[in-house]
Motif scaffolding. Structure first.
Motif, short mmCIF file in Angstrom:
data_model
loop_
_atom_site.label_atom_id
_atom_site.label_comp_id
_atom_site.label_asym_id
_atom_site.label_seq_id
_atom_site.Cartn_x
_atom_site.Cartn_y
_atom_site.Cartn_z
N GLN A 1 -5.83 21.58 5.11
CA GLN A 1 -4.62 20.94 5.59
C GLN A 1 -4.77 20.45 7.02
N SER A 2 -5.50 21.19 7.84
CA SER A 2 -5.69 20.74 9.22
C SER A 2 -6.59 19.51 9.30
N ARG A 3 -7.54 19.38 8.37
CA ARG A 3 -8.45 18.23 8.40
C ARG A 3 -7.91 17.02 7.66
N LEU A 4 -7.22 17.24 6.53
CA LEU A 4 -6.78 16.13 5.69
C LEU A 4 -5.28 15.85 5.77
N GLY A 5 -4.50 16.81 6.24
CA GLY A 5 -3.06 16.65 6.27
C GLY A 5 -2.44 17.19 5.00
N TYR A 6 -1.13 16.96 4.85
CA TYR A 6 -0.41 17.44 3.67
C TYR A 6 -0.80 16.62 2.45
N ALA A 7 -0.92 17.28 1.32
CA ALA A 7 -1.26 16.61 0.06
C ALA A 7 -0.07 15.82 -0.46
N SER A 8 -0.35 14.77 -1.24
CA SER A 8 0.71 13.99 -1.87
C SER A 8 1.45 14.83 -2.90
N TYR B 1 -9.76 21.43 -5.28
CA TYR B 1 -9.48 22.58 -6.12
C TYR B 1 -9.72 23.88 -5.34
N PHE B 2 -8.85 24.89 -5.59
CA PHE B 2 -8.92 26.16 -4.89
C PHE B 2 -9.01 27.30 -5.88
N GLN C 1 0.86 -1.18 0.00
CA GLN C 1 0.00 0.00 0.00
C GLN C 1 0.89 1.22 0.00
N ARG C 2 0.70 2.11 -0.97
CA ARG C 2 1.52 3.31 -1.06
C ARG C 2 0.63 4.54 -1.08
N GLY C 3 1.17 5.61 -0.53
CA GLY C 3 0.44 6.87 -0.55
C GLY C 3 -0.46 7.04 0.65
N TYR C 4 -1.29 8.07 0.56
CA TYR C 4 -2.16 8.43 1.68
C TYR C 4 -3.49 8.92 1.13
N LEU C 5 -4.56 8.37 1.65
CA LEU C 5 -5.89 8.85 1.33
C LEU C 5 -6.53 9.28 2.64
N TYR D 1 -3.63 17.15 -4.49
CA TYR D 1 -4.00 15.77 -4.78
C TYR D 1 -3.52 14.86 -3.65
N TYR D 2 -4.43 14.05 -3.13
CA TYR D 2 -4.13 13.03 -2.14
C TYR D 2 -4.22 11.70 -2.88
N ILE D 3 -3.09 10.99 -2.98
CA ILE D 3 -2.99 9.81 -3.84
C ILE D 3 -2.67 8.58 -3.01
N SER D 4 -3.36 7.48 -3.33
CA SER D 4 -3.12 6.20 -2.68
C SER D 4 -3.26 5.09 -3.73
N GLN D 5 -2.39 4.08 -3.65
CA GLN D 5 -2.53 2.95 -4.56
C GLN D 5 -2.04 1.67 -3.92
N THR D 6 -2.59 0.56 -4.40
CA THR D 6 -2.22 -0.77 -3.94
C THR D 6 -1.57 -1.50 -5.10
#
Length: 160
Positions: A51-58, A94-95, A27-31, A69-74
Protein backbone atom coordinates in the motif's frame (compact mmCIF):
# COMPACT_ATOMS: atom_id res chain seq x y z
CA UNK A 1 -18.97 34.48 -54.41
CA UNK A 2 -21.71 35.40 -51.91
CA UNK A 3 -23.37 32.99 -49.55
CA UNK A 4 -26.95 33.42 -48.48
CA UNK A 5 -27.95 33.49 -44.81
CA UNK A 6 -29.56 30.06 -45.14
CA UNK A 7 -26.39 28.47 -46.53
CA UNK A 8 -24.32 30.10 -43.77
CA UNK A 9 -26.65 28.76 -41.07
CA UNK A 10 -26.58 25.35 -42.71
CA UNK A 11 -22.77 25.38 -42.81
CA UNK A 12 -22.50 26.40 -39.15
CA UNK A 13 -25.05 23.72 -38.18
CA UNK A 14 -23.09 21.08 -40.08
CA UNK A 15 -19.84 22.08 -38.36
CA UNK A 16 -21.55 22.02 -34.95
CA UNK A 17 -22.96 18.56 -35.69
CA UNK A 18 -19.54 17.21 -36.65
CA UNK A 19 -17.95 18.69 -33.52
CA UNK A 20 -20.70 17.27 -31.29
CA UNK A 21 -20.10 13.77 -32.69
CA UNK A 22 -16.36 13.83 -32.04
CA UNK A 23 -15.35 10.86 -29.89
CA UNK A 24 -14.57 11.49 -26.24
CA UNK A 25 -11.63 9.47 -24.92
CA UNK A 26 -11.57 9.02 -21.14
CA UNK A 27 -9.07 7.37 -18.83
CA UNK A 28 -10.57 5.71 -15.77
CA UNK A 29 -9.02 3.99 -12.80
CA UNK A 30 -5.48 3.83 -11.54
CA UNK A 31 -2.51 1.71 -12.52
CA UNK A 32 0.52 2.00 -10.25
CA UNK A 33 3.94 3.22 -11.25
CA UNK A 34 6.03 0.42 -12.84
CA UNK A 35 8.99 1.30 -10.58
CA UNK A 36 6.86 0.80 -7.46
CA UNK A 37 5.53 -2.44 -8.90
CA UNK A 38 8.99 -3.82 -9.64
CA UNK A 39 10.13 -2.98 -6.09
CA UNK A 40 7.63 -5.44 -4.58
CA UNK A 41 9.21 -8.78 -3.67
CA UNK A 42 7.17 -11.97 -3.40
CA UNK A 43 7.40 -13.46 0.09
CA UNK A 44 9.03 -10.39 1.62
CA UNK A 45 6.54 -7.53 1.21
CA UNK A 46 3.31 -7.24 3.19
CA UNK A 47 0.01 -5.43 2.64
CA UNK A 48 1.41 -2.38 4.41
CA UNK A 49 4.48 -2.11 2.18
CA UNK A 50 2.43 -2.75 -0.96
CA UNK A 51 0.00 0.00 0.00
CA UNK A 52 2.85 2.42 0.69
CA UNK A 53 4.44 1.71 -2.72
CA UNK A 54 1.35 1.34 -4.92
CA UNK A 55 -1.38 3.19 -3.05
CA UNK A 56 -4.91 2.00 -2.35
CA UNK A 57 -6.25 -0.77 -4.58
CA UNK A 58 -9.22 -0.18 -6.88
CA UNK A 59 -10.95 -3.21 -5.40
CA UNK A 60 -10.27 -6.29 -3.29
CA UNK A 61 -11.34 -9.91 -3.64
CA UNK A 62 -14.74 -10.75 -2.21
CA UNK A 63 -14.52 -14.52 -2.51
CA UNK A 64 -11.63 -16.94 -2.55
CA UNK A 65 -8.14 -15.81 -1.61
CA UNK A 66 -7.01 -12.44 -0.36
CA UNK A 67 -6.03 -10.25 -3.31
CA UNK A 68 -5.94 -6.61 -4.35
CA UNK A 69 -6.68 -5.32 -7.85
CA UNK A 70 -5.43 -2.09 -9.42
CA UNK A 71 -7.64 -1.42 -12.45
CA UNK A 72 -7.28 1.08 -15.29
CA UNK A 73 -9.13 1.38 -18.60
CA UNK A 74 -9.44 3.71 -21.57
CA UNK A 75 -12.87 4.26 -23.12
CA UNK A 76 -14.11 5.94 -26.28
CA UNK A 77 -17.65 7.30 -26.54
CA UNK A 78 -19.25 8.89 -29.57
CA UNK A 79 -22.28 11.07 -28.82
CA UNK A 80 -24.98 9.07 -26.99
CA UNK A 81 -23.82 5.59 -28.09
CA UNK A 82 -22.50 2.94 -25.70
CA UNK A 83 -18.85 3.54 -24.79
CA UNK A 84 -16.25 1.22 -26.29
CA UNK A 85 -13.41 -0.02 -24.11
CA UNK A 86 -10.14 0.48 -25.97
CA UNK A 87 -7.68 -0.73 -23.35
CA UNK A 88 -7.87 -2.33 -19.91
CA UNK A 89 -5.01 -3.15 -17.54
CA UNK A 90 -5.32 -4.93 -14.22
CA UNK A 91 -2.57 -5.58 -11.72
CA UNK A 92 -3.51 -8.32 -9.26
CA UNK A 93 -1.50 -8.71 -6.05
CA UNK A 94 -2.14 -11.92 -4.09
CA UNK A 95 -1.55 -12.36 -0.34
CA UNK A 96 -1.35 -15.34 2.05
CA UNK A 97 -2.76 -15.71 5.60
CA UNK A 98 0.20 -13.79 7.07
CA UNK A 99 -0.50 -10.84 4.68
CA UNK A 100 2.69 -11.51 2.68
CA UNK A 101 2.72 -11.19 -1.11
CA UNK A 102 2.46 -14.62 -2.78
CA UNK A 103 2.32 -13.40 -6.36
CA UNK A 104 1.53 -10.65 -8.84
CA UNK A 105 -0.09 -10.93 -12.23
CA UNK A 106 -1.12 -8.54 -15.00
CA UNK A 107 -4.34 -8.93 -16.96
CA UNK A 108 -5.51 -7.09 -20.07
CA UNK A 109 -8.70 -6.73 -22.07
CA UNK A 110 -7.84 -9.92 -23.96
CA UNK A 111 -7.96 -11.91 -20.68
CA UNK A 112 -11.58 -10.90 -20.00
CA UNK A 113 -14.52 -13.20 -20.61
CA UNK A 114 -18.10 -12.34 -21.47
CA UNK A 115 -20.52 -13.63 -18.86
CA UNK A 116 -23.90 -14.89 -20.05
CA UNK A 117 -26.50 -13.69 -17.57
CA UNK A 118 -29.64 -15.71 -16.97
CA UNK A 119 -32.48 -14.14 -18.94
CA UNK A 120 -35.35 -16.05 -17.33
CA UNK A 121 -37.49 -14.24 -14.79
CA UNK A 122 -38.97 -15.57 -11.60
CA UNK A 123 -42.75 -15.37 -11.88
CA UNK A 124 -44.53 -13.36 -9.21
CA UNK A 125 -47.49 -14.85 -7.39
CA UNK A 126 -50.85 -13.28 -7.98
CA UNK A 127 -52.58 -11.90 -10.99
CA UNK A 128 -51.17 -9.00 -12.94
CA UNK A 129 -53.91 -6.76 -14.30
CA UNK A 130 -53.59 -4.69 -17.42
CA UNK A 131 -54.52 -1.02 -17.35
CA UNK A 132 -57.88 -1.73 -18.98
CA UNK A 133 -58.69 -4.52 -16.47
CA UNK A 134 -57.81 -2.22 -13.58
CA UNK A 135 -60.01 0.50 -15.03
CA UNK A 136 -62.99 -1.84 -15.48
CA UNK A 137 -62.55 -3.47 -12.03
CA UNK A 138 -62.51 -0.15 -10.17
CA UNK A 139 -65.47 0.17 -7.84
CA UNK A 140 -67.44 3.38 -8.15
CA UNK A 141 -67.88 5.44 -5.02
CA UNK A 142 -64.45 4.64 -3.57
CA UNK A 143 -62.95 7.84 -2.26
CA UNK A 144 -60.39 8.97 0.27
CA UNK A 145 -63.14 9.34 2.91
CA UNK A 146 -64.15 5.67 2.60
CA UNK A 147 -60.61 4.37 3.03
CA UNK A 148 -59.41 3.96 6.62
CA UNK A 149 -56.14 5.84 7.12
CA UNK A 150 -53.29 3.95 8.73
CA UNK A 151 -50.80 5.49 11.14
CA UNK A 152 -47.38 3.90 10.42
CA UNK A 153 -45.95 5.11 13.75
CA UNK A 154 -48.71 3.42 15.71
CA UNK A 155 -48.01 -0.19 14.71
CA UNK A 156 -50.08 0.15 11.54
CA UNK A 157 -53.33 0.70 13.39
CA UNK A 158 -55.99 3.30 12.65
CA UNK A 159 -55.33 6.93 13.40
CA UNK A 160 -57.12 7.86 16.70
Amino acid sequence: MKFSVVSQVLAVSLVALVIACAPVISQRGYLPDPDGESAIKVGADTKTTVQSRLGYASTTATFGGDSWYYISQTEKQVAFFQPTILKRQILAVYFDKQNKVTGMRRYSLADGRVIAYESRETPARGRELTFLQQLLNATPGTSATNIQEVNPGNGGGPIP
